[in-house]
Design a protein around this motif. Structure first.
Motif, PDB file in Angstrom:
ATOM      1  N   ILE A  55       0.864  -1.179   0.000  1.00  0.00           N
ATOM      2  CA  ILE A  55       0.000   0.000   0.000  1.00  0.00           C
ATOM      3  C   ILE A  55       0.900   1.228   0.000  1.00  0.00           C
ATOM      4  CG2 ILE A  55      -1.847   1.230   1.180  1.00  0.00           C
ATOM      5  CD1 ILE A  55      -2.647  -1.373   2.528  1.00  0.00           C
ATOM      6  N   PHE A  56       0.715   2.086  -0.992  1.00  0.00           N
ATOM      7  CA  PHE A  56       1.556   3.265  -1.078  1.00  0.00           C
ATOM      8  C   PHE A  56       0.768   4.443  -1.626  1.00  0.00           C
ATOM      9  CE2 PHE A  56       2.848   0.473  -4.773  1.00  0.00           C
ATOM     10  CZ  PHE A  56       2.124   1.143  -5.744  1.00  0.00           C
ATOM     11  N   GLY A  57       1.429   5.557  -1.777  1.00  0.00           N
ATOM     12  CA  GLY A  57       0.824   6.799  -2.249  1.00  0.00           C
ATOM     13  C   GLY A  57       1.605   7.956  -1.670  1.00  0.00           C
ATOM     14  N   MET A  58       1.292   9.152  -2.066  1.00  0.00           N
ATOM     15  CA  MET A  58       1.977  10.307  -1.480  1.00  0.00           C
ATOM     16  C   MET A  58       1.741  10.333   0.025  1.00  0.00           C
ATOM     17  SD  MET A  58       3.694  12.371  -3.608  1.00  0.00           S
ATOM     18  CE  MET A  58       3.596  14.076  -3.120  1.00  0.00           C
ATOM     19  N   ASN A 160      -2.740   1.954  -4.547  1.00  0.00           N
ATOM     20  CA  ASN A 160      -2.229   3.322  -4.586  1.00  0.00           C
ATOM     21  C   ASN A 160      -3.294   4.272  -4.065  1.00  0.00           C
ATOM     22  OD1 ASN A 160      -0.779   5.715  -5.353  1.00  0.00           O
ATOM     23  ND2 ASN A 160      -2.018   5.779  -7.214  1.00  0.00           N
ATOM     24  N   LEU A 161      -3.030   4.919  -2.914  1.00  0.00           N
ATOM     25  CA  LEU A 161      -3.985   5.862  -2.327  1.00  0.00           C
ATOM     26  C   LEU A 161      -3.895   7.198  -3.038  1.00  0.00           C
ATOM     27  CD1 LEU A 161      -5.956   5.652   0.164  1.00  0.00           C
ATOM     28  CD2 LEU A 161      -4.391   3.746  -0.151  1.00  0.00           C
ATOM     29  N   ILE A 162      -5.042   7.708  -3.460  1.00  0.00           N
ATOM     30  CA  ILE A 162      -5.109   9.009  -4.123  1.00  0.00           C
ATOM     31  C   ILE A 162      -6.028   9.916  -3.321  1.00  0.00           C
ATOM     32  CG2 ILE A 162      -5.753  10.246  -6.217  1.00  0.00           C
ATOM     33  CD1 ILE A 162      -5.261   7.722  -7.794  1.00  0.00           C
ATOM     34  N   ARG A 163      -5.492  11.057  -2.908  1.00  0.00           N
ATOM     35  CA  ARG A 163      -6.260  12.047  -2.170  1.00  0.00           C
ATOM     36  C   ARG A 163      -6.224  13.364  -2.941  1.00  0.00           C
ATOM     37  NH1 ARG A 163      -4.681  14.141   3.969  1.00  0.00           N
ATOM     38  NH2 ARG A 163      -6.620  15.283   4.396  1.00  0.00           N
ATOM     39  N   ASP A 164      -7.159  14.251  -2.660  1.00  0.00           N
ATOM     40  CA  ASP A 164      -7.160  15.559  -3.295  1.00  0.00           C
ATOM     41  C   ASP A 164      -5.751  16.160  -3.238  1.00  0.00           C
ATOM     42  OD1 ASP A 164      -8.826  18.101  -4.139  1.00  0.00           O
ATOM     43  OD2 ASP A 164      -7.404  18.739  -2.600  1.00  0.00           O
ATOM     44  N   PRO A 165      -5.194  16.598  -4.371  1.00  0.00           N
ATOM     45  CA  PRO A 165      -3.808  17.074  -4.395  1.00  0.00           C
ATOM     46  C   PRO A 165      -3.514  18.204  -3.413  1.00  0.00           C
ATOM     47  CG  PRO A 165      -4.614  16.752  -6.623  1.00  0.00           C
ATOM     48  CD  PRO A 165      -5.795  16.578  -5.720  1.00  0.00           C
ATOM     49  N   VAL A 166      -4.436  19.180  -3.287  1.00  0.00           N
ATOM     50  CA  VAL A 166      -4.201  20.289  -2.369  1.00  0.00           C
ATOM     51  C   VAL A 166      -4.193  19.788  -0.928  1.00  0.00           C
ATOM     52  CG1 VAL A 166      -5.107  22.477  -1.493  1.00  0.00           C
ATOM     53  CG2 VAL A 166      -5.162  22.004  -3.952  1.00  0.00           C
ATOM     54  N   ASP A 167      -5.155  18.936  -0.582  1.00  0.00           N
ATOM     55  CA  ASP A 167      -5.190  18.387   0.780  1.00  0.00           C
ATOM     56  C   ASP A 167      -3.916  17.604   1.075  1.00  0.00           C
ATOM     57  OD1 ASP A 167      -7.655  19.487   1.195  1.00  0.00           O
ATOM     58  OD2 ASP A 167      -8.786  17.649   0.843  1.00  0.00           O
ATOM     59  N   THR A 168      -3.462  16.833   0.108  1.00  0.00           N
ATOM     60  CA  THR A 168      -2.252  16.036   0.296  1.00  0.00           C
ATOM     61  C   THR A 168      -1.039  16.929   0.539  1.00  0.00           C
ATOM     62  OG1 THR A 168      -3.116  14.283  -1.144  1.00  0.00           O
ATOM     63  CG2 THR A 168      -0.744  14.304  -0.759  1.00  0.00           C
ATOM     64  N   ASP A 214      -5.986   1.808  -7.936  1.00  0.00           N
ATOM     65  CA  ASP A 214      -6.070   3.125  -7.316  1.00  0.00           C
ATOM     66  C   ASP A 214      -7.245   3.148  -6.337  1.00  0.00           C
ATOM     67  OD1 ASP A 214      -3.918   4.111  -8.745  1.00  0.00           O
ATOM     68  OD2 ASP A 214      -5.168   4.897 -10.370  1.00  0.00           O
ATOM     69  N   VAL A 215      -7.000   3.696  -5.157  1.00  0.00           N
ATOM     70  CA  VAL A 215      -8.035   3.800  -4.131  1.00  0.00           C
ATOM     71  C   VAL A 215      -8.230   5.268  -3.794  1.00  0.00           C
ATOM     72  CG1 VAL A 215      -8.728   3.166  -1.786  1.00  0.00           C
ATOM     73  CG2 VAL A 215      -7.401   1.553  -3.179  1.00  0.00           C
ATOM     74  N   ASP A 216      -9.432   5.756  -3.964  1.00  0.00           N
ATOM     75  CA  ASP A 216      -9.737   7.152  -3.694  1.00  0.00           C
ATOM     76  C   ASP A 216      -9.953   7.350  -2.192  1.00  0.00           C
ATOM     77  OD1 ASP A 216     -10.660   9.864  -4.966  1.00  0.00           O
ATOM     78  OD2 ASP A 216     -12.199   9.356  -3.491  1.00  0.00           O
ATOM     79  N   TYR A 217      -9.146   8.217  -1.589  1.00  0.00           N
ATOM     80  CA  TYR A 217      -9.211   8.435  -0.142  1.00  0.00           C
ATOM     81  C   TYR A 217     -10.580   8.964   0.283  1.00  0.00           C
ATOM     82  CZ  TYR A 217      -8.422  10.786   4.331  1.00  0.00           C
ATOM     83  OH  TYR A 217      -8.531  11.223   5.628  1.00  0.00           O
ATOM     84  N   GLU A 218     -11.094   9.940  -0.460  1.00  0.00           N
ATOM     85  CA  GLU A 218     -12.388  10.520  -0.091  1.00  0.00           C
ATOM     86  C   GLU A 218     -13.494   9.475  -0.139  1.00  0.00           C
ATOM     87  OE1 GLU A 218      -9.677  13.780  -0.800  1.00  0.00           O
ATOM     88  OE2 GLU A 218     -10.169  12.038  -2.040  1.00  0.00           O
ATOM     89  N   SER A 219     -13.456   8.592  -1.136  1.00  0.00           N
ATOM     90  CA  SER A 219     -14.463   7.530  -1.218  1.00  0.00           C
ATOM     91  C   SER A 219     -14.312   6.538  -0.078  1.00  0.00           C
ATOM     92  CB  SER A 219     -14.346   6.799  -2.563  1.00  0.00           C
ATOM     93  OG  SER A 219     -14.630   7.669  -3.638  1.00  0.00           O
ATOM     94  N   LEU A 220     -13.057   6.255   0.306  1.00  0.00           N
ATOM     95  CA  LEU A 220     -12.810   5.336   1.416  1.00  0.00           C
ATOM     96  C   LEU A 220     -13.411   5.879   2.708  1.00  0.00           C
ATOM     97  CD1 LEU A 220     -11.360   2.802   2.586  1.00  0.00           C
ATOM     98  CD2 LEU A 220      -9.334   4.257   2.889  1.00  0.00           C
TER      99      LEU A 220
END
Length: 245
Positions: A55-58, A160-168, A214-220
């Protein structure tokens, strides 16, 4: 006032950057160059055995959250946040594991014995009680190593965790430590790092089809059960009630 305080804090950390923006961009270029389709040809047969999960991501994208949720499943053995794969990769390159990877290190990876690296990894993380479990390593910066993970561990799956770029990026800037491989002290440099991350993930999806989800953080956060059911299907295991929040 908060913005001014953040500016002062960022300015005090300017000298902590371990690499220039150009160096970090060249690092991504080196990865894409080394990990082209030829690295995975001829295809390595996926023999029976443990099927690790990475499990990875920014940083700041929810990697630890997802790892903690999946650790509740009886079929998953969570290894925590220890960077096992990157440590073993550094050892095989003959370099200090505490140092971040640069373009030179990634170029050298093309000549490694990946089969041996995979055997060392499984020997390091597999326990007698966990032979039939999915081994799960959570390490944000492993998004850089997805190609090497896939080559060394043909049965590995990756999330791969993906979150809103600005929030990240705001989350990364808000933590004084930060990752040495990112411009955690510089908003503009961090934005460039995020673009490099997106460019690299596009490359991984191209050369490693069906290996990374890809896993969307907001959806999670909003619909955890639905997302976790999809993840379990990707991993080939049944959804368990223990995953409910």
């Amino acid at each position: 006032g908060a913005g001014q305080a953040l500016d002062r804090g960022i300015a005090s950390r300017q000298r902590r950057g371990s690499a220039s923006r150009r160096d970090r961009h060249e690092r991504t270029d080196a990865l894409i160059s080394v990990c082209d389709k030829t690295l995975f040809l001829p295809p390595t047969p996926a023999k029976a055995g443990p099927a690790p999960l990475f499990i990875f991501g920014m940083p700041g994208s929810g990697v630890a959250l997802l790892g903690n949720l999946l650790s509740r499943h009886s079929k998953i053995h969570h290894l925590g946040l220890q960077p096992v794969f990157s440590r073993l990769l550094s050892q095989q390159l003959g370099r200090e594991s505490s140092r971040g990877f640069d373009a030179t290190a990634f170029t050298q990876c093309g000549a490694l014995d990946f089969a041996e690296l995979g055997r060392r990894y499984l020997a390091s993380v597999t326990t007698a009680a966990g032979k039939n479990l999915i081994l799960c390593e959570c390490q944000p910066m492993n998004f850089q190593l997805a190609g090497f993970i896939a080559r060394a561990l043909p049965r590995a799956r990756m999330l791969n965790l993906i979150r809103d770029p600005v929030d990240t990026c705001v989350s990364i800037l808000g933590h004084a430590g930060g990752d040495a491989g990112l411009a955690s002290h510089d908003p503009g440099g961090l934005a460039a790092d995020y673009l490099d991350y997106q460019r690299l993930m596009q490359h991984w999806h191209k050369v490693l089809p069906d290996r990374i989800m890809d896993v969307d953080y907001e959806s999670l956060v909003e619909k955890p059960e639905m997302v976790l059911r999809v993840i379990c299907s990707f991993l080939g295991i049944r959804y368990a009630s223990t995953l409910r929040m």
